[in-house]
Design a protein around this motif. Structure first.
Motif, mmCIF file in Angstrom:
data_model
loop_
_atom_site.group_PDB
_atom_site.id
_atom_site.type_symbol
_atom_site.label_atom_id
_atom_site.label_comp_id
_atom_site.label_asym_id
_atom_site.label_seq_id
_atom_site.Cartn_x
_atom_site.Cartn_y
_atom_site.Cartn_z
ATOM 1 N N SER B 66 1.007 -1.116 -0.026
ATOM 2 C CA SER B 66 -0.107 0.042 0.073
ATOM 3 C C SER B 66 0.837 1.297 -0.051
ATOM 4 N N CYS B 67 1.729 1.137 1.051
ATOM 5 C CA CYS B 67 2.938 2.317 0.780
ATOM 6 C C CYS B 67 4.248 1.724 1.508
ATOM 7 N N ILE B 68 5.343 2.585 1.284
ATOM 8 C CA ILE B 68 6.844 2.308 1.698
ATOM 9 C C ILE B 68 6.929 3.269 2.870
ATOM 10 N N ILE B 69 7.463 3.022 3.990
ATOM 11 C CA ILE B 69 7.994 4.194 4.861
ATOM 12 C C ILE B 69 9.446 4.043 4.940
ATOM 13 N N VAL B 70 10.363 5.031 4.447
ATOM 14 C CA VAL B 70 11.740 4.790 4.581
ATOM 15 C C VAL B 70 11.985 5.437 5.880
ATOM 16 N N ILE B 90 3.337 4.977 -3.420
ATOM 17 C CA ILE B 90 3.402 6.026 -2.164
ATOM 18 C C ILE B 90 4.669 5.731 -1.379
ATOM 19 N N LEU B 91 5.511 6.689 -1.301
ATOM 20 C CA LEU B 91 6.618 6.784 -0.698
ATOM 21 C C LEU B 91 6.656 7.763 0.733
ATOM 22 N N LEU B 92 6.822 7.412 1.739
ATOM 23 C CA LEU B 92 6.940 8.210 2.736
ATOM 24 C C LEU B 92 8.117 8.144 3.852
ATOM 25 N N SER B 93 8.362 9.167 4.331
ATOM 26 C CA SER B 93 9.745 9.237 5.225
ATOM 27 C C SER B 93 9.470 9.507 6.575
ATOM 28 N N SER B 94 10.178 8.970 7.453
ATOM 29 C CA SER B 94 10.360 9.197 8.841
ATOM 30 C C SER B 94 11.571 9.229 9.404
#
Lengths: 137, 110
Positions: B66-70, B90-94
């Protein structure tokens, strides 16, 4: 329907293009999504192996109403010990490949798990051909 | 749960596909070894990883996450960002660790 893809060697950037293309074709053909997923994962693993170990190669295959056949052919170094290569966790991938998250030693086991038939013929110094097939019906 | 809710709850930076945040998330997967992720990740899961190169997009697409959190605030390669945009990943960052992110996702019942 037949398909044919070239896999460039040494280019991690291009790895996965052939798998993504085939996945799109299978979607257009209306193949069930669980089968598409198995084909895509298996082919990506085999494609990555070609990039990491064999400086690329080519992929050919056929989609019939009954099954999907994929042949991945390379002129790489060959696999020294096939039983060992099939063991989960065993890998001969380079440090660079490992740093990128490849080389977990799960590639061939993943292909075996996701396909209905896997046959590998390999000869040292000559190359490797991986034959994978999936039942549709 | 929708990706948008995860973005809000975990205060994530949205790198790509802002317009797709109503996508559903049904499961989670944490992993930095791509083959392990391909073996374990389920369709529509949120995948948390420290990897930030273009091949995570290929894996994300193939597994249909569904999405990727880097995580860990790692900067994401430009070619990975372009590919994600092109393929609707969907690329997300944390800035937080895989562990912290997973704990927060678990608290959200994922």
């Amino acid at each position: 329907m037949k398909f044919d893809y070239i896999v460039e060697g040494g280019e991690f950037i291009n790895a996965g293009i052939a798998s993504a293309k085939l996945k799109k074709v299978l979607k257009q053909l209306g193949i069930a999504s669980d089968i598409i997923r198995k084909v895509a994962i298996s082919m990506y693993e085999a494609e990555i192996n070609m990039v990491i170990h064999a400086d690329g190669g080519h992929i050919e295959g056929e989609i019939t109403p009954e099954k999907i056949e994929v042949l991945l052919i390379d002129k790489g170094p060959g696999i020294e010990d096939l039983d060992l290569a099939m063991t989960e966790g065993y890998s001969t991938a380079s440090k660079q490949a490992r740093e990128m998250g490849f080389g977990a030693g799960m590639g061939l086991p993943n292909i075996k798990r996701n396909s209905d038939h896997l046959n590998i013929s390999t000869k040292l110094g000559v190359g490797t051909t991986v034959h994978i097939s999936f039942k549709i019906t | 749960m929708k990706v948008q809710e995860i973005v809000n709850e975990l205060n994530l930076e949205v790198i790509t596909c802002n317009q797709l945040l109503d996508r559903e998330v049904s499961d989670g997967c944490v992993g930095d070894l791509l083959s392990v992720v391909m073996g374990k990740a389920t369709k529509d899961c949120v995948w948390v990883t420290v990897q930030s190169h273009i091949n995570i997009i290929a894996v994300g697409m193939l597994v249909e996450v569904s999405c990727i959190i880097v995580s860990e605030g790692f900067s994401i390669d430009n070619d990975a960002i372009s590919k994600a945009q092109e393929e609707d990943v969907i690329l997300l960052s944390s800035k937080e660790s895989n562990y912290k992110i997973a704990a927060k996702l678990s608290a959200l019942d994922i």
